[in-house]
Design a protein around this motif. Structure first.
Motif, PDB file in Angstrom:
ATOM      1  N   ALA B 217       0.843  -1.234   0.131  1.00 12.87           N
ATOM      2  CA  ALA B 217      -0.022   0.062   0.057  1.00 12.87           C
ATOM      3  C   ALA B 217       0.830   1.297   0.074  1.00 12.87           C
ATOM      4  O   ALA B 217       0.620   2.205  -0.817  1.00 12.87           O
ATOM      5  CB  ALA B 217      -1.068  -0.057   1.197  1.00 12.87           C
ATOM      6  N   ALA B 220       2.195   1.843  -3.297  1.00 13.52           N
ATOM      7  CA  ALA B 220       1.181   2.415  -4.475  1.00 13.52           C
ATOM      8  C   ALA B 220       1.079   3.737  -4.247  1.00 13.52           C
ATOM      9  O   ALA B 220       0.664   4.567  -4.898  1.00 13.52           O
ATOM     10  CB  ALA B 220      -0.321   1.427  -3.791  1.00 13.52           C
ATOM     11  N   ASP B 224       1.305   6.221  -7.264  1.00  7.84           N
ATOM     12  CA  ASP B 224       0.231   7.474  -7.732  1.00  7.84           C
ATOM     13  C   ASP B 224      -1.013   7.147  -6.554  1.00  7.84           C
ATOM     14  O   ASP B 224      -1.830   6.431  -6.097  1.00  7.84           O
ATOM     15  CB  ASP B 224      -0.495   6.404  -8.814  1.00  7.84           C
ATOM     16  CG  ASP B 224      -1.393   7.616  -9.719  1.00  7.84           C
ATOM     17  OD1 ASP B 224      -2.022   8.330  -8.814  1.00  7.84           O
ATOM     18  OD2 ASP B 224      -1.634   7.462 -10.775  1.00  7.84           O
ATOM     19  N   VAL B 226      -3.390   9.183  -6.190  1.00  6.93           N
ATOM     20  CA  VAL B 226      -4.944   8.948  -6.678  1.00  6.93           C
ATOM     21  C   VAL B 226      -5.513   7.771  -6.987  1.00  6.93           C
ATOM     22  O   VAL B 226      -6.382   7.331  -6.483  1.00  6.93           O
ATOM     23  CB  VAL B 226      -4.869  10.156  -7.771  1.00  6.93           C
ATOM     24  CG1 VAL B 226      -6.482   9.980  -8.265  1.00  6.93           C
ATOM     25  CG2 VAL B 226      -4.900  11.499  -7.472  1.00  6.93           C
ATOM     26  N   ALA B 227      -4.738   7.181  -7.799  1.00  8.57           N
ATOM     27  CA  ALA B 227      -4.896   5.729  -7.988  1.00  8.57           C
ATOM     28  C   ALA B 227      -4.935   4.706  -6.846  1.00  8.57           C
ATOM     29  O   ALA B 227      -5.879   3.999  -6.448  1.00  8.57           O
ATOM     30  CB  ALA B 227      -4.162   5.125  -8.958  1.00  8.57           C
ATOM     31  N   ALA B 228      -4.226   5.299  -5.726  1.00 12.17           N
ATOM     32  CA  ALA B 228      -4.061   4.243  -4.605  1.00 12.17           C
ATOM     33  C   ALA B 228      -5.299   4.452  -3.841  1.00 12.17           C
ATOM     34  O   ALA B 228      -6.159   3.507  -3.488  1.00 12.17           O
ATOM     35  CB  ALA B 228      -2.954   4.504  -3.681  1.00 12.17           C
ATOM     36  N   SER B 229      -5.727   5.528  -3.631  1.00 10.30           N
ATOM     37  CA  SER B 229      -7.185   6.114  -2.997  1.00 10.30           C
ATOM     38  C   SER B 229      -8.278   5.247  -3.689  1.00 10.30           C
ATOM     39  O   SER B 229      -9.052   5.078  -3.080  1.00 10.30           O
ATOM     40  CB  SER B 229      -7.174   7.482  -2.386  1.00 10.30           C
ATOM     41  OG  SER B 229      -8.002   8.125  -3.127  1.00 10.30           O
ATOM     42  N   ALA B 230      -8.305   5.511  -4.779  1.00  7.79           N
ATOM     43  CA  ALA B 230      -9.240   4.908  -5.758  1.00  7.79           C
ATOM     44  C   ALA B 230      -9.434   3.274  -5.478  1.00  7.79           C
ATOM     45  O   ALA B 230     -10.378   2.838  -5.888  1.00  7.79           O
ATOM     46  CB  ALA B 230      -9.326   5.220  -7.253  1.00  7.79           C
ATOM     47  N   MET B 231      -8.296   2.611  -5.238  1.00  8.14           N
ATOM     48  CA  MET B 231      -8.139   1.245  -5.077  1.00  8.14           C
ATOM     49  C   MET B 231      -8.763   0.901  -3.482  1.00  8.14           C
ATOM     50  O   MET B 231      -8.443  -0.179  -3.353  1.00  8.14           O
ATOM     51  CB  MET B 231      -6.891   0.679  -5.482  1.00  8.14           C
ATOM     52  CG  MET B 231      -6.470   0.675  -7.061  1.00  8.14           C
ATOM     53  SD  MET B 231      -7.810  -0.208  -8.195  1.00  8.14           S
ATOM     54  CE  MET B 231      -8.633   1.281  -8.685  1.00  8.14           C
ATOM     55  N   GLY B 232      -9.066   1.744  -3.105  1.00 11.87           N
ATOM     56  CA  GLY B 232      -9.580   1.515  -1.727  1.00 11.87           C
ATOM     57  C   GLY B 232      -8.446   1.784  -0.526  1.00 11.87           C
ATOM     58  O   GLY B 232      -8.703   1.410   0.601  1.00 11.87           O
ATOM     59  N   ILE B 233      -7.177   2.506  -0.907  1.00 11.38           N
ATOM     60  CA  ILE B 233      -6.172   2.661   0.199  1.00 11.38           C
ATOM     61  C   ILE B 233      -6.685   3.854   1.014  1.00 11.38           C
ATOM     62  O   ILE B 233      -6.896   4.891   0.411  1.00 11.38           O
ATOM     63  CB  ILE B 233      -5.084   2.557  -0.423  1.00 11.38           C
ATOM     64  CG1 ILE B 233      -4.600   1.159  -0.852  1.00 11.38           C
ATOM     65  CG2 ILE B 233      -3.957   2.862   0.821  1.00 11.38           C
ATOM     66  CD1 ILE B 233      -3.434   1.126  -1.680  1.00 11.38           C
TER      67      ILE B 233
END
Lengths: 260, 364
Positions: B217, B220, B224, B226-233
């Motif tokens: 995590a 991630a 990126d 933004v992508a990390a948070s969009a993946m639920g992190i």
């Protein structure tokens, strides 16, 4: 439970979004039913991606509200919505470029797994089992979306089409109810688009609802159950693809003018 | 090649034996001062590994990392020296003198708390902006330590705190030579083994974290956000965790430093030290534990090699000391970094990802 299942999966009511004085979305209402493939089209700058970002929590709407799976969400962080079951891809691919393909998908499992610092340090049986399950599922998903290169390949070394598929695999790893794809066919050739179409149909058949922004009209027409058209931040049409295609307002928005 | 596991085991035991013998060999060949330098090198390695979590894994550029080292050091300095008793005789009549092994976890927690304190307001910042704020934070801590001698003499200001209790292991003070199995172990040797054990622990924790769900995590977020948070992190919590974990490593190292040195003062925690630790991480290979260790060893030894090598060399060549080794150190150091960035931008031992990247490039 029955009640929730009868509701639309996603229900947007009068969503509005302003950037300073610019109104990117105004009074957009739509609903997405469970199990359908829902298309969102519109000319460039119509507000499709903005709407997408509102749904996935990247932007906060200024007005209106949306309900997902029977719960109301307002001003939620992206990870909360991911937890709720909305997974997305990005228009300009946003993979974890320096990590491997497998790791990218494994990161997608983050929110469905639990191991914390102590699990990491102790590396106990539960953690080891969980890690094994994560890696196994990630490998399966890579295969599922059709990436045959070894999982150890860095994401940035995959071909363009594979990168788009990897984003889908990563999103699927979060066990979504709604898979939101922002122009997944952008930059793909006809063959790649065809196999993307097959993949999306397979995903829908597995019970996942799909929201699709796309420019490729052929893909939309051949794939979507229903389509909404945005223009200047407003919904100008909604319905089954054939209907929408003949809608004069839509034709005007795409071709300009309106009287000719 | 047939039995790589067995080979790795043999290498491990040989390396361990070499490390255990190192203080004796160093002592015999180079003198006791170099054992002391090796002790310091390990403190730096611990610091570099801690910073590696923040910078190398989570990608958060921290230019004030030495502050956590300072927090750890002052935790033990205050609770393990007569200073508080002298400053506040009515409050602490007999001094505090908490045992080292109680202070150590407390200091780690306090440093971790400071990590969160630094992390919380900087969550929305990235890159350059984050670097500036962390730099400021490091300076704030140092300046506080420098000035908290009035109105209440909490830190004794620029004079620092001295007479800190030596570290005791199983009721044996590490400050005096000990005889074990007929072998005399001088104090620096004892500290060497203690620090070696802690370094091993820190390496172990780093490795476990790196290869875990948490480590992924962090990476991630680095790649990126933004992508990390969009993946639920949950990027907020994980960034705070990275700051806290890194700070705890720094705090532990600082506590050991205070016990070893017996004296702390704010000048040990200057911006230059933060930069030094960051350079260890970058020089060795960001995100790669072996690289970071190598960077730590090299940069901890470099000034000593210069100090002991350059002056006699100049004496022999010119009959006098032309250039002060201290200024030469910065010159060589800057030069080395420039050469590095040109020829090995990923560090001396690049992380596995960067290495794989190079392999694939060659194969292609």
């Amino acid at each position: 439970m029955n009640n929730i299942a009868a509701l639309p999966l996603l229900q947007l009511s009068s969503i509005g979004k302003q950037f300073g004085g610019l109104s990117a979305l105004s009074d957009v209402s739509l609903h997405i039913r469970r199990g359908e493939i829902y298309g969102l089209i519109g000319p460039n700058g119509a507000g499709k991606t903005t709407l997408f970002n509102v749904i996935t929590g990247l932007y906060q709407a200024n007005a209106g509200e949306f309900q997902f799976n029977g719960h109301s969400y307002k001003a939620c962080k992206p990870h909360v919505l991911a937890q709720a079951g909305i997974a997305r891809t990005f228009q300009n691919i946003r993979l974890f470029a320096n990590l491997t393909a497998l790791e990218n998908v494994m990161i997608g499992r983050h929110l469905r797994t639990r191991a914390g610092v102590f699990g990491a340090l102790l590396h106990n049986l539960a953690t080891r089992n969980e890690e094994r399950a994560i890696a196994k599922r990630a490998g399966e998903l890579l295969h599922y979306v059709g990436i045959e290169k070894p999982g150890q390949t860095l994401a940035k070394h995959l071909s363009y089409g594979e990168q788009r598929r990897l984003e889908i695999a990563r999103a699927l790893a979060t066990d979504p109810l709604l898979l939101a794809l922002d122009e997944p066919a952008a930059g793909m050739n006809a063959t790649e688009t065809e196999s993307l179409k097959a993949l999306l149909q397979m995903i829908r058949a597995s019970g996942i609802t799909v929201l699709l922004i796309e420019h490729d009209v052929k893909l939309i027409m051949g794939l979507c159950d229903r389509v909404a058209v945005l223009d200047y931040g407003k919904k100008i049409a909604e319905g089954i693809p054939e209907e929408v295609r003949l809608n004069p307002g839509v034709i005007a928005a795409y071709l300009g003018g309106g009287d000719e | 090649m047939k039995l790589p596991v067995q080979r790795a085991k043999i290498v491990f035991w040989l390396a361990l034996a070499a490390l255990l013998l190192l203080p004796f060999v160093t002592d015999a060949l180079l003198g006791r001062g170099w054992v002391r330098i090796a002790d310091f090198a390990m403190l730096y390695i611990m610091l570099a590994l801690g910073l590696n979590i923040v910078v190398g894994l989570a990608g958060l550029l921290d230019l004030g990392y030495i502050a956590f080292f300072a927090v750890g050091a002052y935790c033990y300095a205050l609770t393990g020296s007569p200073h508080l008793a002298l400053a506040f005789p009515s409050l602490f009549p007999g001094g505090v003198h908490l045992p080292f092994w109680i202070v150590l976890p407390l200091a780690a927690l306090v440093a971790g708390g400071f990590g969160v304190l630094l992390g919380a307001p900087t969550l929305r910042l990235r890159g350059d902006y984050l670097a500036i704020v962390t730099l400021g934070f490091g300076e704030i801590i140092r300046i506080f330590l420098n000035n908290l001698n009035a109105p209440l003499n909490l830190t004794n200001g620029p004079q620092g705190i001295s007479r800190i209790d030596p570290i005791r292991v199983a009721d044996v003070s590490l400050n005096a030579s000990q005889e074990i199995f007929g072998i005399t172990l001088p104090s620096v040797h004892l500290y060497f083994y203690l620090f070696l054990a802690f370094t091993a622990l820190v390496i172990f924790i780093s490795r476990r974290l790196e290869k875990s769900r948490i480590g992924r995590a962090w990476m991630a977020i680095r790649e990126d956000e933004v992508a990390a948070s969009a993946m639920g992190i949950n990027t907020r919590n994980l960034k705070l965790l990275a700051f806290a974990m890194g700070a705890m490593f720094g705090g532990v190292s600082g506590t050991l430093f205070a016990g070893f040195q017996g004296f702390v003062s704010p000048e040990s925690f200057s911006l230059m030290e933060s930069i030094m630790v960051l350079c260890m991480v970058v020089l060795g290979g960001m995100g790669n534990i072996a690289g970071v260790i190598l960077g730590g060893v090299l940069l901890a030894l470099l000034p000593e090699v210069l100090r002991h090598g350059i002056v006699p060399l100049q004496q022999a060549l010119f009959g006098k000391t032309v250039v002060d080794p201290e200024s030469l150190r910065m010159l060589l150091f800057g030069g080395a970094l420039i050469v590095m960035m040109l020829y090995r931008p990923a560090g001396l031992l690049p992380s596995r990802v960067r290495r794989r990247e190079l392999d694939t490039d060659e194969a292609a």
